[in-house]
Every structure is written in C-alpha cells, then in structure tokens.
Design a protein around this motif. Structure first.
Motif, PDB file in Angstrom:
ATOM      1  N   ARG A 184       0.792   4.006  -2.855  1.00 43.13           N
ATOM      2  CA  ARG A 184       0.526   5.416  -2.622  1.00 43.13           C
ATOM      3  C   ARG A 184       1.555   6.267  -3.332  1.00 43.13           C
ATOM      4  NH1 ARG A 184      -0.239   5.051   3.037  1.00 43.13           N
ATOM      5  NH2 ARG A 184      -2.140   3.873   2.771  1.00 43.13           N
ATOM      6  N   SER A 233       0.834  -1.197   0.000  1.00 34.81           N
ATOM      7  CA  SER A 233       0.000   0.000   0.000  1.00 34.81           C
ATOM      8  C   SER A 233       0.865   1.242   0.000  1.00 34.81           C
ATOM      9  CB  SER A 233      -0.944  -0.018   1.181  1.00 34.81           C
ATOM     10  OG  SER A 233      -0.205   0.076   2.375  1.00 34.81           O
ATOM     11  N   ARG A 244     -12.792  -1.774  -4.837  1.00 30.66           N
ATOM     12  CA  ARG A 244     -12.523  -1.914  -3.409  1.00 30.66           C
ATOM     13  C   ARG A 244     -13.806  -1.768  -2.609  1.00 30.66           C
ATOM     14  NH1 ARG A 244      -7.574   1.209  -1.757  1.00 30.66           N
ATOM     15  NH2 ARG A 244      -6.739  -0.392  -3.123  1.00 30.66           N
ATOM     16  N   THR A 283      -7.117  -4.136  -5.005  1.00 29.69           N
ATOM     17  CA  THR A 283      -7.869  -4.307  -3.773  1.00 29.69           C
ATOM     18  C   THR A 283      -7.408  -5.522  -3.006  1.00 29.69           C
ATOM     19  OG1 THR A 283      -9.437  -5.778  -4.724  1.00 29.69           O
ATOM     20  CG2 THR A 283      -9.756  -3.445  -5.066  1.00 29.69           C
TER      21      THR A 283
END
Lengths: 177, 356
Positions: free
Chosen positions: A112, A108, A130, B174
């Motif tokens: 980012r 993550s 998501r 995801t």
C-alpha cells in the motif's frame, strides 16, 4: 492423450465401490436423487483417489463428511473402514498459516505504501488478476483456504476433473444402446 | 510435450535412484535444455502433478507403472514435512542458472544436498524434483530444497540471477503468489541481478516471485487447451476458470445422463454385489467379474450383442485399458440386459459365489 490410465482405473474402482455402498437399494429414488448420488460418489471417489495429498481433495471430503450434511452417511459408507480419512485442518499446518497470514499483512502494508508510486497499468493488471483468483478460489473446493498453492491445486483439480469426465462419459456411452 | 535424450536419461536415472539421491547431474544438463519445458516425471499421486501432464505417454506410462504402486504405498502419509518440501518448490526456482558459476554453485549445492535426510528426500525424489541448495553453508535438517526442472529451465532463459531473498520478501500482487518465503524453513535464495535491472532487493525478490508464478501459469497453459497463445496472467486465468467451470458442468451433465440410463441398474447392482461385497471390494474385482461375465454372454444372444458393442466402445478409447473397460463396464451392462427376474440374478450370484 495424457497418461491418466492408472488414475482412471483407480477412480473407477473407487467409484464403483462407492456406488455399491450407497443407498441404491431404494428402487424409488427419483432421477434427481440418483444424479446427486452419482455425482457425489464420483466426487468422493476422485478426492479419495488423491489420498489426501492435495488440499482440494481433503477439503472436498471434509465438506462432505460434515455431520450436518445430508450425505454424511454416504461418505462414511464409502470411506468408513478407512480410519485415516483426511481432514482439512490436519493438513494446513496452523503454524504455517499463521506465519503466512502475518507475512501477507506485512506485505500488503508495504504494497500500500508503494502503490502510490506504481504505474497505473500494473495496478490495474494486479487488480484484474486478483479478481480472477478470487473467482478461481470459489470454484475449487477448499480454494478459500489455500492462498499459496492455488495454481498447483488448480492444476491437480483440473486433471482430476478430466479423468472424472472421461470415465463418466465412457460409462454413459457404453450403457446407452 | 517434448523430450530429449538428455532429459530422458535424467528421468530414467531419477527413477532408478530411489535412495534420495539428488539429481546433481541434472543441473549440469540444464545448459542443454534451455528451451524445453520438460516436466520432471512423477507419480500421479505425488503432489507434482504437472509432471504427468507434460510427460510423453510412453515415458509417463513407464514412470507411472514402475514406481506407482510402490511409491504410492511406500510414500509417507502426507505430513507437514512433505508439504513443506513441495511447498518450497517455488522459492528454489530462482536458483537455477546455466552459468558456469551456477553449475559450480549448484554442484556444490547438490553435493551438499545429497547428505540430506533420506526419508524426506525420498518422498521428494519420488516426485523427481530437483533439489538445489541455496546456501552451501546452510544445512537443512528437515527440508531439502527442491524445484521442478522445467521451472528451473525457464529460469535458465534468463541469464543468471542471484538474489538474496529474505523471509519477508515483498509480495508483489495477488494471493496466487507462492510465498517464496517459507521463511521459517527456507534459507537464502541467491539470485544475481540481470543487466540493466534494478538491484534493489525488493524488486529482485518481486521479480523472482513473478517468475515463479509465470512458470506455474505456463503449466496451466499447457493443461488447459487453447491457452498457449494467450499472454498475460489475467487472460490465462480467465481460460482456466472457464475450463474448470466447463468441466464441472460436464460432470453434472454426465451424472444426470448416467442416472437416466436405467433405473434397474441400481437394483441389480445392489442385489448382486452387496451379497458379495466382502470379497469383491478388493483388487480381484475385475478378475472375479470377468469369468462371471462370459458364461452369461454365451447363454444369450442379446447379451452377446451388448458385449460386442462394449468391445467396440472399448476399442475407441485407446487410453483406457480395454480389459479395465470390459471388467468394469460389462458386468453392469449385463445386468442391464437382465430382466429383474430372480433366475438370472440368482444365477449370477451363484456364479460369483462359485468363483470365490
């Protein structure tokens, strides 16, 4: 039609066993109570038909057999003699979870950093997906726990639900004159 | 639900071979089955449920019944290894390539795979998953690499990619993404970059993961009705969510309907069967109940009427075995026709005892 026949038989067997063991001896159960018991026993039967191979089944059984819940004794009656009642914690290897969490955090962070370069459309698509996976997780028992096998579990859960609906529908159709 | 002779042969071979034999020949047949989404047959109880979904009924029945009891019972209890094995499924899918290179590669890989641990590979082969080794040099003691043939076939559509996926590959989006890096167990995954695509290791890994997810989404599309024409992950997920919600609502509605059927059913069930609970709670349940049911039916024309209704109901459900329907439904329904008269209840109880 899908070849669910053996699964149907197994589910039906377990469900009838569960119904018999449930506290149906009280004749004065209200219809709502009975419905809850029927649904509950059906869920437990479906989850136990998986015999602990899937995450959602284990989560379902462990949620049902929590000591604080009302139907704890029902679960015990239905699955009581079997000492190998699966628990959720046992099946998600804690080491793997920790590793997965670390990986997710790392990735993550990397995402980012890269997201600013991403095209807006792809990020929007990712956001939509998501959101939907979050909804899906809330629907499936134990969905919050599995980040990795969500789709597989969903497929299995859908198949089990279809079997459950078929069995209950044929039972209802046969029992209503 | 398509099947072709090659796959059928594969499947029959797979079912026959019980000893952890990796399907080396299967990889060679991939070149012939590029456009098929054929799922590997498997037992229902195995974790690769997707196989049973797409299997044509006769083959599925054969597969389900031949190994089902033995494999279900003989399979190890779910342990970490088992999950690791099936967990590795997504990461290995990128290995499948129809190239000559790949076939050679996978040939080596499969030969190497055949020496793997028999117990674990036996479980995994009960799922009839293909094991493809990512690195010939690497020897896995615990976890053979497996992947579903259909997913592999999907990969065959792309020309041939080899990519090195390290443990910490980039996660594209995801949480649905399978972490292709069970890095703690997985060796490297070799994928060759396609023409005109970035050869950046990150993007390749990302692409590999995306393909895995797309493969899974295809399974879901085939399971959820009406999803075949929808493209795009978000919309398919929408359909799946709707389907799950509708199924759950159906279960609730049906349970309410069953609860409203007849209050006496509970009483009769309880009074009759709890007395015989010890003996009835086994697989002989249908056999025991069946002989009980017939003498009752003869004695009462009203009950005979019910019996005919139930038979016609059973006939309308081709999927569900008729005998199962009769065995399980009719005793309850015969109880429905009973008034809660002590005579009939004790008569049935006595008959049950006699059978025992």
């Amino acid at each position: 039609m899908r070849p669910h026949s053996s699964l149907k038989q197994e589910f039906l067997k377990k469900w009838i066993m569960g119904l018999q063991r449930c506290s149906f001896s009280k004749k004065n159960m209200s219809i709502l109570e009975r419905r809850k018991t029927i649904k509950f026993s059906a869920d437990i039967a479906m989850a136990s038909a998986r015999n602990g191979t899937t995450c959602w089944s284990r989560a379902l059984i462990s949620n049902a057999s929590k000591d604080g819940s009302n139907n704890h004794h029902l679960v015990k009656q239905m699955l009581g003699p079997e000492s190998n009642r699966p628990t959720v914690a046992a099946n998600i290897a804690p080491t793997r979870r920790a590793l997965v969490c670390k990986k997710i955090v790392k990735q993550s962070r990397r995402i980012r950093r890269r997201r600013r370069k991403c095209v807006a459309t792809s990020s929007i698509a990712k956001h939509l997906v998501r959101k939907r996976t979050q909804i899906l997780k809330s629907l499936i028992p134990g969905g919050e726990l599995m980040k990795i096998r969500l789709i597989e579990e969903t497929l299995d859960y859908i198949a089990s639900l279809i079997v459950q609906v078929d069995v209950m529908r044929s039972l209802a159709r046969a029992s209503e004159p | 639900m398509e099947s072709n002779p090659g796959t059928t042969e594969t499947r029959s071979n797979l079912t026959a071979s019980d000893g952890g034999q990796v399907t080396a020949f299967e990889s060679l047949q991939f070149t012939d089955e590029i456009h098929r989404l054929i799922l590997a047959p498997t037992t229902i109880n195995a974790s690769s449920f997707t196989a049973l979904v797409e299997l044509p009924p006769p083959q599925a029945v054969e597969l389900l019944h031949s190994p089902d009891s033995t494999k279900f019972i003989a399979a190890k209890p779910p342990n970490v290894e088992d999950f690791k094995g099936s967990f590795r499924f997504p990461s290995n899918t990128s290995l499948i390539e129809p190239d000559a290179r790949f076939s050679v590669f996978s040939g080596e890989a499969n030969n190497g795979n055949e020496n793997r641990d028999s117990p674990v590979s036996k479980i995994l082969n009960s799922n009839l998953e293909k094991a493809v080794k990512s690195e010939p040099a690497e020897t896995e003691s615990a976890q053979p690499l497996v992947s579903d043939p259909p997913v592999e076939k999907r990969r065959i559509k792309r020309k041939g990619r080899e990519n090195k996926v390290k443990g910490s590959t980039k996660k594209s989006k995801t949480a649905v993404n399978e972490s292709s890096e069970d890095a703690e167990k997985l060796p490297y995954v070799h994928v060759r970059a396609r023409r005109g695509q970035a050869t950046d290791s990150h993007s390749l890994a990302e692409r590999a993961r995306r393909e895995k997810i797309n493969a899974r989404m295809k399974f879901l599309q085939e399971l959820v009705p009406g999803c075949n024409k929808i493209s795009g992950t978000a919309l398919v997920l929408d359909e799946i969510i709707n389907h799950v919600q509708s199924l759950q609502r159906q279960v609730e509605f049906l349970s309410m309907r069953l609860a409203a059927v007849n209050p006496r059913i509970d009483f009769n069930l309880d009074s009759v069967f709890t007395s015989e609970s010890g003996s009835l709670m086994d697989s002989n349940f249908p056999g025991l109940v069946m002989p009980v049911m017939w003498p009752e039916v003869q004695g009462d024309g009203h009950r005979q009427q019910y019996q005919h209704q139930w038979n016609s109901d059973a006939l309308q459900q081709p999927v569900w075995g008729r005998e199962v329907h009769n065995n399980y439904i009719t005793p309850e329904k015969s109880l429905l026709t009973y008034d809660s008269s002590a005579n009939s209840v004790t008569l049935q109880a006595n008959q049950l005892k006699m059978e025992l």
